[in-house]
Every structure is written in C-alpha cells, then in structure tokens.
Design a protein around this motif. Sequence first.
Motif, PDB file in Angstrom:
ATOM      1  N   SER A  65       0.830  -1.215   0.000  1.00 41.35           N
ATOM      2  CA  SER A  65       0.000   0.000   0.000  1.00 41.35           C
ATOM      3  C   SER A  65       0.862   1.261   0.000  1.00 41.35           C
ATOM      4  O   SER A  65       0.508   2.265  -0.624  1.00 41.35           O
ATOM      5  CB  SER A  65      -0.937   0.006   1.209  1.00 41.35           C
ATOM      6  N   THR A 102      -2.399  -7.251   6.480  1.00 38.70           N
ATOM      7  CA  THR A 102      -2.755  -6.855   5.120  1.00 38.70           C
ATOM      8  C   THR A 102      -3.373  -8.068   4.449  1.00 38.70           C
ATOM      9  O   THR A 102      -2.718  -9.106   4.310  1.00 38.70           O
ATOM     10  CB  THR A 102      -1.522  -6.412   4.308  1.00 38.70           C
ATOM     11  N   SER A 106      -6.160  -7.299  -0.673  1.00 39.21           N
ATOM     12  CA  SER A 106      -5.631  -5.937  -0.719  1.00 39.21           C
ATOM     13  C   SER A 106      -4.241  -5.914  -1.339  1.00 39.21           C
ATOM     14  O   SER A 106      -3.920  -5.028  -2.153  1.00 39.21           O
ATOM     15  CB  SER A 106      -5.584  -5.329   0.683  1.00 39.21           C
ATOM     16  N   ASP A 110      -3.596  -3.933  -4.815  1.00 47.68           N
ATOM     17  CA  ASP A 110      -2.630  -2.836  -4.884  1.00 47.68           C
ATOM     18  C   ASP A 110      -1.558  -3.121  -5.925  1.00 47.68           C
ATOM     19  O   ASP A 110      -1.180  -2.243  -6.717  1.00 47.68           O
ATOM     20  CB  ASP A 110      -1.976  -2.605  -3.517  1.00 47.68           C
TER      21      ASP A 110
END
Length: 210
Positions: A65, A102, A106, A110
């Motif tokens: 991220s 995480t 995700s 990303d």
Amino acid sequence: MTISLHASATVLFQGDSITDAGRTIDPGHPLGRGYARLAADLVRIARPESDITFINRGISGDRTSDLRARWREDAVDLEPDVVSVLIGVNDTWRRYDSGDVTSLSSYEDDYRTMLTQIREGSDAQLILVEPFLVPVTAEQWAWREDLDPRIHAVRRLSEEFDATLLAADGLLNQAARTAGGAEYIAGDGVHPTPLGHAVLAEAWTALVGL
C-alpha cells in the motif's frame, strides 16, 4: 522470458528495504549496497558500450500500500523501460510483529493497480521478484501461511501482465541449503546477506540475457 535491454534503457528497481539496501541513508550510494547495485554493476561490466540508466526507488519499511501511494511519482513519472518490483514481505511481517494484517486481496489489488498504471502509460517491460523468506527461527516457519499466498499472487500477476518472474523464494532457500544454513543468505530471515544479494543479482541479470 528474457528482458530486452536496449543500449539507452532506463531500469527502475522498486520495493522495500531489500531493494533500498541503505540508499536512503547514504546519498553516496544511490543504488544502495544490495542486489540492485550488484545487478547494475554486472550489466555495466558485460555491456560497457551501453548507456543504460539504473534508478533505485526502494524505501525501507514499505508495504504494498505504501508503494502504491507513491507509485506515480516514483515509477510512472520516471518513464522507465524496465520496472523491477520486489514487495510483500513487510505485509507479512507486520502481521506477526504488530498484529497489523494486510489481506491477500488488498495486496493483490494494490499490486495489480501499480502494474496496470505502468502498462497504461508505457510499454515498459516488467520483472516481478517474488517476496521471500529464509527462516532462521522456528517462529518464522509460521509466517509461510501468510507469505506463500502472496508469492502465488505474484506468480498470477506475472502471467496476467506477461511479466518476467524471478522465483526468488525457492532460489534463496536452495542457496541457504547449499551455503550451509539460512543465516548465510538472510541473517534475520528477511534481509539478504552480501551472499544473498549476490545470488539475487546473478538471477536478475540472467533475466536480461547476461
């Protein structure tokens, strides 16, 4: 798949501390002191007539991220011809040292967003380096439950984006067995030793035909 490096190519290395390798704290070594610098040196030795530019934008501590948040400035806007990405082990590590999880979805979303932005803005060639772990403690073996699916995600993305894959996890774990122990390749299981960086650099340069 072999990457084609033309004589005036710009090569970007991106990732976390493994790629950073001290560059952010030592301006005198903008490529750091790890596999990115070693790979650049090997290319320059093999192709002294070329004018290839190497850029390192790895930042210690980054998760996927974090890399996505700076991706346009530190990747797309640099207009690289080759983009090499190694990211993911911190997404796993933070789960075990601070309970900060995480999700796999995700992570993959990303990562896919970053690769899509590169592909939409250029015809850059991609090298995806698997995140890896060379366990040095019994506790680190439990990390594989979290890391292995991320490795599989990188493999899927390499197929999806027709990227070149550097299968670093198996490579470095085998190197550890050859060397006589994980500590010879990654002292804390995550950060490569000089030998570990050399193994990565040699594998990377093999992907560009050297």
